[in-house]
Write a protein that holds these residues in place. Structure first.
Motif, PDB file in Angstrom:
ATOM      1  N   ALA A   1      -5.436  -3.231  -1.780  1.00  0.00           N
ATOM      2  CA  ALA A   1      -4.818  -2.312  -0.814  1.00  0.00           C
ATOM      3  C   ALA A   1      -5.632  -2.263   0.469  1.00  0.00           C
ATOM      4  O   ALA A   1      -5.070  -2.211   1.580  1.00  0.00           O
ATOM      5  CB  ALA A   1      -4.702  -0.917  -1.428  1.00  0.00           C
ATOM      6  N   GLN A   2      -6.957  -2.289   0.348  1.00  0.00           N
ATOM      7  CA  GLN A   2      -7.795  -2.303   1.551  1.00  0.00           C
ATOM      8  C   GLN A   2      -7.497  -3.527   2.420  1.00  0.00           C
ATOM      9  O   GLN A   2      -7.451  -3.432   3.654  1.00  0.00           O
ATOM     10  CB  GLN A   2      -9.274  -2.294   1.172  1.00  0.00           C
TER      11      GLN A   2
ATOM     12  N   TRP B   1       0.795  -1.234   0.000  1.00  0.00           N
ATOM     13  CA  TRP B   1       0.000   0.000   0.000  1.00  0.00           C
ATOM     14  C   TRP B   1       0.831   1.289   0.000  1.00  0.00           C
ATOM     15  O   TRP B   1       0.291   2.361  -0.289  1.00  0.00           O
ATOM     16  CB  TRP B   1      -0.937   0.037   1.204  1.00  0.00           C
TER      17      TRP B   1
ATOM     18  N   ALA C   1      -3.193   6.775   3.397  1.00  0.00           N
ATOM     19  CA  ALA C   1      -3.697   5.728   2.501  1.00  0.00           C
ATOM     20  C   ALA C   1      -5.105   5.304   2.910  1.00  0.00           C
ATOM     21  O   ALA C   1      -5.995   5.156   2.052  1.00  0.00           O
ATOM     22  CB  ALA C   1      -2.754   4.530   2.509  1.00  0.00           C
TER      23      ALA C   1
ATOM     24  N   LEU D   1      -4.211  -2.862   4.167  1.00  0.00           N
ATOM     25  CA  LEU D   1      -4.364  -1.819   5.184  1.00  0.00           C
ATOM     26  C   LEU D   1      -5.117  -2.354   6.400  1.00  0.00           C
ATOM     27  O   LEU D   1      -4.806  -2.000   7.544  1.00  0.00           O
ATOM     28  CB  LEU D   1      -5.102  -0.620   4.588  1.00  0.00           C
TER      29      LEU D   1
END
Length: 929
Positions: free
Chosen positions: A816-817, A778, A855, A820
């Motif tokens: 990316a979620q 990320w 982010a 994260l």
């Protein structure tokens, strides 16, 4: 089953497994350790709900007081819990699909029925659908890398627990019968608890071969035939019986391997090991065929008085007389009245001879006497076809289409080689080898030539390798070893058939000469060249483009290669598509996730465009890892996120690290995963039968700008921040990962070198995941999105439109979620405090944490969500369940790292619990390598 029902079902299964584990731990652990485990789990769960520095300090003090043995038991308990939770999730997902099948006639998202109905509704007729399916080939390639921490024994124990959980779903189990099933489940959990999850010795390549091959008898043979059955049924249901009758499925799946062939930076992979890999693969295939042939012999007890076999079949029995005399020396008329049994007994004898020969080769003691097995898999197939056609002729088509057809499909898919073994080596090795050979044979300083000079010389010599006379004994040991590899490839192609070899992959390809060097070395082994004016080629070379710079110049390299007359002759003689491999791991480590993803996306389009201009068919090979920072994530979505028009019916990708376990340890899940791969390729290739989407120019222009900003942010951190690499080596367990016996390959290319270039991409990602930074997946996204949108509402609207409508962008941000959500910067701070320079640790941590917050904010803004994973509640639930043990484990690991590093002894008592904590956190994080 909706999301609410899924959550309720998962909690119910998790509670049962957790309760059984708790009862076992209460009996098995010392009371003080059991109490400490509960305090840590409950305490850190409360801290997640509401932070309390005083309570955190109390919990930290509790960990500090624990002795190594007590910590070991706590870590092991957490690891076992993660295994049980995964089983609960896997079972509930399977149950959900079964419910969908019952309710909607085999319809679940990504199923064959769902996909074919979508094609039919889009106007694709039966003939077009069959033509498209006939072009499909999904090619998973299993690899061995130091990220899979589970022992094979642990995988087997988890498989047994899965089967016991599945048995409880039988509605007929009531009363004492159900109680007995629960007791069996508890005993399986206790066996898992008493099985050591840490290997006592370092793996070698033979261990990795056994581990990779174990998935085939465990699940993949059965899954493959089930996938073929499911597809045939779906075609019949959607397009009718006539379409199903014309369906050809045996091309659909091919499996590859790098285990035993991947020698890039691996001194343990020699020519002898590669030869052994082929023999071990053949043994697995032949053992499966022998087992199934024996089962068929038990089934096909037809009497000659009850049926009339075909003339061709009866003639084959006469031809088998020689083998029958050896198979039945004391009973020459054995099965005389049961022709199929007699035929199958002879076939078993011949396959057994093939198997004996392979086992003897593995043991280094070739069989004496005449070779009486099948010369090739085609001979076995001819006999199987004879039986099938004969059964159909006398009205037993249903019998022919059952287990016999399953075996036919397996032999068509796996041959006698099981896996297409790729060989990989780094380009510099070939350059050195060619330099030595050309100096010895011609007195030419090849290495001093420029690219044009190298290509001209290689293009001239590849067609007449006999012009290169040299004494191999005068060459370096590395070059002699390189030449042996090509001879081993040639030998096994003759022994096991051409399909046993996949491609020769050239890592770190920087120029066209790197491909031609491999072709010259192949020519020296008789694998390529020219006889008169006729060219021949038995080896395909796959250039691997890994860094951002290499991806950006891929078009230039291929233009030079395709323009070379000698190479055009070779690729035409080879008769198969040019394969180009894309490296996700190193490009991400090199330039960050945004630059990597976008460079890969654009490179694919350029590769296909230049190949099309030169009239050369091309297939892309995706070097994906298990983790999101290495191209991982859901396979189906990843395939659909490829550039429009770049999937032409075939897709090849690596299956690395723990991905093999999560996909293939259970047959039921293996069927699901293989189906998703095939339907992904089917959907992505639908442009071949009309229509197809295109990328919008505005999206590409936006992504250009976003990727540049992301790469700049990533390079500013990794290259422009003083002490960043010291932070990596001290605030993650990357050095300690090298002490864990989870792979045969060293975690660094150059031992003692602390540069980013030296550490392998796998270890890079694995270490950041352990310390809950998950940085590679990320970092840079927040800065890039914020810089692109600025204060312009129109730009934010464009980003949201891209997220809704563009599969590439949506998949990028969805992955990316996930990363994260798995990160935790409260925990990451504990790792930062391990830095020997506290000021440095705080400085670098602050930079990373700020980008993390950015982010999260920007991804939520673009996805128009209020929380991470809002559109993936199943994964969100899974993460919340895992955190009750994962959070304490990370705090335990930071304490262990500090104690182990302070101890500075090889026999430190803190080493064992530390290594076990790496195993356990890997299980809790998943997608770690």
């Amino acid at each position: 089953m909706d999301t609410v029902s899924y959550g309720r079902e998962l909690r119910q299964r998790e509670r049962l497994l957790s309760l059984l584990l708790s009862r076992i731990l209460k009996r098995q652990l010392p009371p003080a350790v059991f109490t400490a485990l509960g305090e840590l789990r409950r305490g850190f769960t409360r801290l997640r709900d509401q932070d309390d520095p005083r309570r955190r300090q109390v919990l930290r003090a509790l960990i500090e007081r624990l002795d190594p043995e007590s910590i070991t038991q706590i870590v092991r308990a957490a690891g076992v819990y993660f295994g049980l939770l995964y089983i609960a999730e896997e079972f509930v997902a399977l149950r959900r699909r079964r419910h969908a099948v019952r309710a909607h006639a085999h319809m679940w998202p990504g199923s064959f029925h769902d996909t074919l109905w979508g094609l039919k509704e889009a106007g694709v007729g039966a003939a077009e659908a069959l033509a498209l399916i006939s072009r499909l080939r999904f090619m998973p390639v299993i690899t061995a890398h130091p990220s899979e921490a589970k022992r094979r024994t642990i995988k087997g124990a988890l498989r047994n627990i899965f089967l016991s959980v599945e048995a409880l779903d039988d509605a007929r189990l009531r009363g004492s019968f159900r109680a007995e099933a629960v007791r069996r489940l508890a005993s399986q959990i206790q066996i898992l608890w008493k099985t050591d999850e840490v290997r006592a010795t370092q793996l070698d390549v033979r261990d990795e071969l056994r581990a990779g091959l174990s998935y085939f008898p465990l699940s993949l043979f059965s899954a493959t035939v089930q996938v073929y059955r499911n597809l045939r049924r779906a075609v019949r249901d959607v397009y009718g019986e006539q379409a199903a009758a014309g369906l050809e499925v045996s091309r659909l799946l091919r499996f590859g391997s790098w285990i035993g062939g991947d020698r890039d930076g691996h001194p343990g992979v020699t020519a002898e090991v590669t030869d052994l890999a082929w023999q071990m693969q053949a043994r697995v295939a032949l053992e499966e065929y022998l087992r199934r042939l024996e089962q068929l012999s038990d089934q096909l007890s037809y009497s000659i008085r009850m049926c009339r076999p075909s003339a061709a079949f009866l003639a084959s029995l006469e031809e088998d007389a020689r083998y029958a005399a050896l198979r039945f020396p004391a009973q020459p008329h054995r099965y005389q009245q049961e022709p199929y049994r007699r035929k199958l007994a002879v076939m078993c004898y011949r396959v057994k001879r093939n198997l004996d020969a392979v086992k003897a080769a593995i043991d280094g003691a070739p069989l004496e006497g005449e070779e009486l097995g099948y010369e090739s898999a085609e001979g076995l197939l001819r006999d199987l076809y004879l039986i099938r056609d004969s059964l159909i002729q006398h009205g037993d088509e249903d019998v022919a289409n059952a287990e016999l057809t399953d075996l036919i499909h397996l032999v068509e898919t796996f041959g006698f080689h099981l896996l297409q073994l790729d060989v990989r080596q780094e380009s510099a090795v070939h350059t050195r080898a060619c330099g030595e050979i050309l100096r010895a044979a011609l007195g030419v300083d090849y290495v001093a030539l420029d690219e044009t000079g190298r290509l001209a010389l290689l293009g001239e010599l590849v067609g007449r390798p006999d012009a290169l006379a040299f004494d191999p004994e005068t060459l370096s040991q590395q070059t002699q070893e390189t030449l042996r590899v090509f001879r081993v490839i040639a030998h096994n192609r003759r022994a096991l058939g051409p399909a046993c070899f996949g491609r020769y992959v050239i890592s770190m390809t920087h120029g066209a000469s790197h491909v031609m060097e491999v072709m010259l070395l192949a020519a020296l082994a008789g694998l390529a060249g020219r006889v008169g004016e006729r060219w021949f080629c038995h080896l395909g070379a796959s250039p691997l483009f890994e860094t951002i710079d290499d991806l950006n110049r891929v078009e230039q390299v291929l233009e030079q290669l395709y323009a070379l007359p000698a190479y055009r002759h070779l690729i035409a003689a080879f008769g198969e598509a040019q394969e180009v491999m894309l490296g996700y791991s190193d490009s991400c480590k090199d330039g960050g996730i945004l630059a990597s993803a976008w460079s890969l996306y654009q490179a694919q389009k350029r590769i296909l465009a230049v190949s099309e201009r030169h009239g050369i068919p091309c297939r892309l090979f995706h070097g994906r890892g298990g983790t999101l920072g290495r191209g991982g994530g859901p396979t189906h979505e990843a395939i659909l996120a490829q550039p429009p028009g770049t999937v032409h019916g075939e897709l090849k990708l690596t299956e690395q690290g723990e991905v093999l376990f999560y996909k293939y340890n259970n047959m039921e899940t293996a069927v699901y995963e293989l189906t998703l791969g095939i339907t992904g390729v089917l959907k992505a290739s639908s442009h071949l039968v009309g229509g197809g989407r295109t990328d919008r120019e505005a999206y590409a222009a936006a992504m250009d700008e976003i990727a540049r900003a992301g790469e700049q942010a990533y390079r500013t951190l990794t290259e422009g921040t003083p002490g960043f690499l010291d932070y990596f080596y001290e605030a993650t367990p990357v050095q300690e990962i090298g002490l864990l016996n989870i792979g045969s390959r060293p975690p660094h290319r150059r031992q003692g070198d602390r540069s980013r270039a030296s550490v392998r991409a796998i270890s890079w990602v694995f270490a950041w995941a352990q310390s809950r930074h998950t940085l590679p997946a990320w970092y840079g996204i927040g800065s890039a999105l914020a810089a692109f949108r600025g204060d312009d509402p129109a730009r934010l609207a464009l980003l949201r439109q891209m997220y809704r409508d563009w599969p590439f962008f949506r998949t990028l941000l969805s992955n990316a979620q996930m990363a994260l959500a798995k990160a935790d910067f409260g925990i990451a701070r504990e790792y930062a405090q391990l830095c020997t320079d506290p000021a440095l640790g705080e400085c670098v941590y602050t930079l990373i944490a700020a980008e993390y917050a950015r982010a999260v904010e920007e991804v939520l803004r673009v996805s128009d969500s209020t929380a991470l994973l809002a559109d993936n509640p199943e994964l969100a639930l899974s993460l919340s369940q895992r955190r009750q043990y994962l959070d304490p484990l990370n705090h335990v690991q930071t304490v262990l790292l500090a104690k182990f590093r302070a101890d500075a002894r090889e026999d430190s008592p803190w080493l064992e619990p530390l290594l076990r904590s790496i195993n356990a956190i890997a299980a809790g994080m998943r997608n770690t390598g």
